[in-house]
Design a protein around this motif. Structure first.
Motif, PDB file in Angstrom:
ATOM      1  N   GLN A  97       1.008  -1.312   0.253  1.00 41.37           N
ATOM      2  CA  GLN A  97       0.083  -0.290   0.208  1.00 41.37           C
ATOM      3  C   GLN A  97       0.826   1.131  -0.027  1.00 41.37           C
ATOM      4  OE1 GLN A  97      -2.422  -1.239   3.489  1.00 41.37           O
ATOM      5  NE2 GLN A  97      -4.340  -1.110   2.357  1.00 41.37           N
ATOM      6  N   TYR A  98       2.120   1.242   0.790  1.00 41.27           N
ATOM      7  CA  TYR A  98       2.941   2.660   1.210  1.00 41.27           C
ATOM      8  C   TYR A  98       2.896   1.788  -0.724  1.00 41.27           C
ATOM      9  CZ  TYR A  98       3.098   2.376   5.622  1.00 41.27           C
ATOM     10  OH  TYR A  98       2.695   2.642   7.326  1.00 41.27           O
ATOM     11  N   TYR A  99       3.897   1.127  -1.161  1.00 39.69           N
ATOM     12  CA  TYR A  99       4.348   1.561  -2.337  1.00 39.69           C
ATOM     13  C   TYR A  99       3.389   1.593  -3.173  1.00 39.69           C
ATOM     14  CZ  TYR A  99       7.650   0.696  -6.733  1.00 39.69           C
ATOM     15  OH  TYR A  99       8.059   1.058  -7.618  1.00 39.69           O
ATOM     16  N   VAL A 100       1.866   1.642  -3.409  1.00 44.13           N
ATOM     17  CA  VAL A 100       0.954   2.400  -4.243  1.00 44.13           C
ATOM     18  C   VAL A 100       0.920   3.538  -4.010  1.00 44.13           C
ATOM     19  CG1 VAL A 100      -0.708   2.043  -5.599  1.00 44.13           C
ATOM     20  CG2 VAL A 100       0.459  -0.585  -5.070  1.00 44.13           C
ATOM     21  N   TRP A 101       1.016   3.774  -3.412  1.00 46.50           N
ATOM     22  CA  TRP A 101       0.073   5.392  -2.715  1.00 46.50           C
ATOM     23  C   TRP A 101       2.122   6.657  -3.320  1.00 46.50           C
ATOM     24  CZ3 TRP A 101       3.275   8.148   1.750  1.00 46.50           C
ATOM     25  CH2 TRP A 101       2.787   9.189   1.202  1.00 46.50           C
ATOM     26  N   LEU A 102       2.962   6.048  -2.709  1.00 52.56           N
ATOM     27  CA  LEU A 102       3.732   6.357  -3.383  1.00 52.56           C
ATOM     28  C   LEU A 102       4.578   6.935  -4.287  1.00 52.56           C
ATOM     29  CD1 LEU A 102       6.104   7.918  -1.185  1.00 52.56           C
ATOM     30  CD2 LEU A 102       7.367   6.118  -1.830  1.00 52.56           C
ATOM     31  N   ASN A 103       4.346   5.566  -5.195  1.00 52.51           N
ATOM     32  CA  ASN A 103       4.964   5.616  -6.469  1.00 52.51           C
ATOM     33  C   ASN A 103       3.397   6.583  -7.744  1.00 52.51           C
ATOM     34  OD1 ASN A 103       6.326   4.991  -8.386  1.00 52.51           O
ATOM     35  ND2 ASN A 103       4.824   2.983  -9.321  1.00 52.51           N
ATOM     36  N   THR A 104       2.207   6.544  -6.609  1.00 48.01           N
ATOM     37  CA  THR A 104       1.213   6.841  -8.004  1.00 48.01           C
ATOM     38  C   THR A 104       1.502   8.809  -7.591  1.00 48.01           C
ATOM     39  OG1 THR A 104      -0.515   5.798  -7.128  1.00 48.01           O
ATOM     40  CG2 THR A 104      -1.386   7.067  -8.235  1.00 48.01           C
ATOM     41  N   LEU A 105       1.811   9.103  -6.793  1.00 49.54           N
ATOM     42  CA  LEU A 105       1.568  11.298  -6.551  1.00 49.54           C
ATOM     43  C   LEU A 105       3.654  11.286  -6.976  1.00 49.54           C
ATOM     44  CD1 LEU A 105       0.758  10.497  -2.246  1.00 49.54           C
ATOM     45  CD2 LEU A 105      -0.452  11.954  -4.472  1.00 49.54           C
ATOM     46  N   MET A 106       4.523  10.354  -6.890  1.00 50.01           N
ATOM     47  CA  MET A 106       5.660  10.254  -7.776  1.00 50.01           C
ATOM     48  C   MET A 106       5.471  10.367  -9.005  1.00 50.01           C
ATOM     49  SD  MET A 106       8.876   8.594  -6.062  1.00 50.01           S
ATOM     50  CE  MET A 106       8.329   7.900  -6.560  1.00 50.01           C
ATOM     51  N   ARG A 107       4.352   9.900  -9.755  1.00 53.84           N
ATOM     52  CA  ARG A 107       4.685   9.909 -11.123  1.00 53.84           C
ATOM     53  C   ARG A 107       3.522  10.791 -11.703  1.00 53.84           C
ATOM     54  NH1 ARG A 107       4.195   4.798 -14.456  1.00 53.84           N
ATOM     55  NH2 ARG A 107       5.250   3.099 -13.401  1.00 53.84           N
ATOM     56  N   LEU A 108       2.382  11.542 -10.773  1.00 57.06           N
ATOM     57  CA  LEU A 108       1.216  12.618 -11.040  1.00 57.06           C
ATOM     58  C   LEU A 108       2.112  13.544 -10.702  1.00 57.06           C
ATOM     59  CD1 LEU A 108      -1.568  11.770  -9.242  1.00 57.06           C
ATOM     60  CD2 LEU A 108      -2.083  12.273 -11.110  1.00 57.06           C
ATOM     61  N   GLN A 109       3.449  14.037 -10.206  1.00 57.24           N
ATOM     62  CA  GLN A 109       4.250  14.834 -10.147  1.00 57.24           C
ATOM     63  C   GLN A 109       5.837  14.923 -11.141  1.00 57.24           C
ATOM     64  OE1 GLN A 109       3.638  15.264  -5.724  1.00 57.24           O
ATOM     65  NE2 GLN A 109       5.550  16.862  -6.167  1.00 57.24           N
ATOM     66  N   GLY A 110       5.270  13.925 -11.851  1.00 60.17           N
ATOM     67  CA  GLY A 110       6.409  13.683 -13.685  1.00 60.17           C
ATOM     68  C   GLY A 110       8.095  13.233 -12.260  1.00 60.17           C
ATOM     69  N   ILE A 111       8.235  12.718 -11.228  1.00 57.11           N
ATOM     70  CA  ILE A 111       9.238  12.318 -10.260  1.00 57.11           C
ATOM     71  C   ILE A 111      10.501  11.094 -10.771  1.00 57.11           C
ATOM     72  CG2 ILE A 111      10.116  12.607  -8.119  1.00 57.11           C
ATOM     73  CD1 ILE A 111       8.307  14.930  -6.976  1.00 57.11           C
ATOM     74  N   GLU A 112      10.339  11.473 -10.752  1.00 55.74           N
ATOM     75  CA  GLU A 112      11.422   9.559 -11.709  1.00 55.74           C
ATOM     76  C   GLU A 112      12.686   9.717 -10.269  1.00 55.74           C
ATOM     77  OE1 GLU A 112      12.462   7.238 -13.908  1.00 55.74           O
ATOM     78  OE2 GLU A 112      10.718   7.819 -15.337  1.00 55.74           O
ATOM     79  N   ALA A 113      11.683   8.495  -8.931  1.00 56.05           N
ATOM     80  CA  ALA A 113      13.373   8.918  -7.749  1.00 56.05           C
ATOM     81  C   ALA A 113      13.859   7.104  -7.944  1.00 56.05           C
ATOM     82  CB  ALA A 113      12.627   8.524  -6.958  1.00 56.05           C
ATOM     83  N   ASP A 114      15.709   7.090  -8.207  1.00 59.64           N
ATOM     84  CA  ASP A 114      15.972   5.632  -7.587  1.00 59.64           C
ATOM     85  C   ASP A 114      16.642   5.868  -6.574  1.00 59.64           C
ATOM     86  OD1 ASP A 114      17.153   3.553  -8.142  1.00 59.64           O
ATOM     87  OD2 ASP A 114      19.263   4.072  -8.984  1.00 59.64           O
ATOM     88  N   ILE A 115      15.866   5.022  -5.019  1.00 53.26           N
ATOM     89  CA  ILE A 115      15.864   5.079  -3.910  1.00 53.26           C
ATOM     90  C   ILE A 115      16.713   4.072  -3.647  1.00 53.26           C
ATOM     91  CG2 ILE A 115      14.956   4.549  -1.745  1.00 53.26           C
ATOM     92  CD1 ILE A 115      12.670   6.185  -3.161  1.00 53.26           C
ATOM     93  N   THR A 116      18.236   4.391  -3.382  1.00 54.89           N
ATOM     94  CA  THR A 116      19.082   3.679  -3.028  1.00 54.89           C
ATOM     95  C   THR A 116      19.039   2.980  -1.694  1.00 54.89           C
ATOM     96  OG1 THR A 116      20.695   5.162  -2.706  1.00 54.89           O
ATOM     97  CG2 THR A 116      20.126   3.280  -4.807  1.00 54.89           C
ATOM     98  N   ASP A 117      18.601   4.675  -0.323  1.00 53.12           N
ATOM     99  CA  ASP A 117      18.574   5.148   1.196  1.00 53.12           C
ATOM    100  C   ASP A 117      17.385   4.779   1.742  1.00 53.12           C
ATOM    101  OD1 ASP A 117      21.364   5.704  -0.296  1.00 53.12           O
ATOM    102  OD2 ASP A 117      21.797   4.839   1.691  1.00 53.12           O
ATOM    103  N   MET A 118      17.147   4.384   2.737  1.00 51.56           N
ATOM    104  CA  MET A 118      15.739   4.678   3.511  1.00 51.56           C
ATOM    105  C   MET A 118      15.986   5.165   5.136  1.00 51.56           C
ATOM    106  SD  MET A 118      12.390   2.972   3.230  1.00 51.56           S
ATOM    107  CE  MET A 118      11.543   3.161   4.495  1.00 51.56           C
ATOM    108  N   ILE A 119      15.231   6.027   5.939  1.00 49.24           N
ATOM    109  CA  ILE A 119      15.957   6.390   7.021  1.00 49.24           C
ATOM    110  C   ILE A 119      14.655   6.786   7.876  1.00 49.24           C
ATOM    111  CG2 ILE A 119      16.765   8.730   6.982  1.00 49.24           C
ATOM    112  CD1 ILE A 119      18.557   8.019   9.516  1.00 49.24           C
ATOM    113  N   ILE A 120      14.759   5.815   8.879  1.00 53.05           N
ATOM    114  CA  ILE A 120      13.260   5.921   9.105  1.00 53.05           C
ATOM    115  C   ILE A 120      13.366   6.515  10.619  1.00 53.05           C
ATOM    116  CG2 ILE A 120      10.774   4.522  10.545  1.00 53.05           C
ATOM    117  CD1 ILE A 120      11.617   2.477   8.411  1.00 53.05           C
ATOM    118  N   SER A 121      12.211   7.552  11.623  1.00 52.52           N
ATOM    119  CA  SER A 121      12.586   8.107  12.645  1.00 52.52           C
ATOM    120  C   SER A 121      10.853   8.494  12.905  1.00 52.52           C
ATOM    121  CB  SER A 121      12.443   9.653  13.048  1.00 52.52           C
ATOM    122  OG  SER A 121      11.326   9.529  13.891  1.00 52.52           O
TER     123      SER A 121
END
Ligand SMILES: Nc1ncnc2c1ncn2[C@@H]1O[C@H](COP(=O)(O)OP(=O)(O)OP(=O)(O)O)[C@@H](O)[C@H]1O
Ligand SMILES: CC(C)(CO)[C@@H](O)C(=O)NCCC(=O)O
Ligand SMILES: [K+]
Length: 260
Positions: A38-62
């Motif tokens: 669900q996170y991925y679909v949500w994030l991917n949809t929003l990025m596409r809408l804004q024409g953002i191509e992101a190659d995520i290699t790192d992640m940090i969580i608080s």
């Protein structure tokens, strides 16, 4: 690229950075039951809408909600093929010390605010964060987190009045014109707004007296600007304190961590 996730008790914010460069930011309600898919679909949809191509290699969580970390870890593993840094876990190094009672699990958001506040303003600092709770983080001369204060959040206080008293409506916070309300909504807004002005002033005065050194007070969180307008409570307002802190901690771990 770095995906930084700031998960609070009410909202979760995802930000993407390309090196130091900000790429995008999206906010969703915190829900521990949301799955990685669900996170991925949500994030991917929003990025596409804004024409953002992101190659995520790192992640940090608080995350102030321990239960959401599981699905965020799955997201990192399944979709970005990376192991996330989780603030507060032993493997996530911090560039500052934490000097509190043994066994205290300090909220990761407070640790991140400490790191970020120290980076931007130096030590002898009070960071006030207006989130679900209103927190005060005390930062020593050397940048260490040395404790603080937890008070109920502004919206939480208004909601508690509504929940507990049959005749009190749901009210949004705003700065009332007068202290003396001449209708129910104005009375409630006055109680919470001016009550918080007093709370912040008193707590900061007492923290400074207890520390015995001059201290700078900075504010962050969605409601900080509202309080900033009203009174001389803060020396500065920081829009992006938590996200900036996550970037710093990520970089610090890249340079000093075991995975570096
Ligand atoms: N300009 C504004 N006027 C009124 N409320 C606002 C404004 N901007 C943000 N808010 C609200 O302020 C509150 C605090 O926002 P913030 O993102 O700092 O924390 P939160 O999401 O409530 O808490 P947490 O980080 O603990 O999840 C939120 O309820 C948000 O909807
Ligand atoms: C106080 C909150 C809820 C503020 O987000 C969070 O930082 C938290 O859950 N803290 C744990 C307790 C502590 O910080 O001492
Ligand atoms: K927050």
């Amino acid at each position: 690229m770095l995906l930084a996730v700031d998960c609070g008790n009410t909202n979760t914010v995802f930000s993407i950075y390309d090196g130091e460069k900000f790429v995008g930011m999206w906010r969703t309600a915190t829900d521990w039951q949301r799955t990685a898919d669900q996170y991925y679909v949500w994030l991917n949809t929003l990025m596409r809408l804004q024409g953002i191509e992101a190659d995520i290699t790192d992640m940090i969580i608080s995350s102030t909600v321990p239960r959401v970390v599981f699905n965020l870890r799955v997201l990192a593993d399944r979709y970005f093929n990376t192991r996330p840094l989780v603030v507060g876990k032993p493997e996530c190094l911090l560039p500052v010390a934490v000097r509190v009672d043994e066994g205290t699990a300090v909220g990761p958001d407070r640790l991140v605010n400490t790191v970020s506040g120290f980076d931007a303003h130096g030590g002898n600092l009070i960071v006030v964060d207006f989130g679900t709770a209103t927190t005060f983080d005390v930062v020593a001369e050397d940048g260490a987190y040395v404790g603080g204060v937890i008070a109920p959040g502004v919206n939480l206080s208004l909601e508690a009045l509504h929940q507990a008293a049959a005749a009190l409506p749901h009210v949004d916070i705003s700065k009332p014109e007068n202290v003396i309300g001449t209708n129910t909504v104005a009375c409630m807004q006055s109680g919470v707004f001016w009550g918080y002005v007093g709370l912040v002033r008193e707590i900061c005065t007492r923290i400074k007296a207890e520390r015995g050194v001059p201290m700078k007070v900075i504010s962050t969180g969605g409601l900080a600007p509202l309080f900033q307008q009203s009174a001389d409570l803060f020396d500065a307002y920081e829009d992006d304190l938590t996200m900036h802190g996550l970037q710093i901690i990520h970089k610090y771990n890249k340079e000093n961590g075991t995975d570096a």
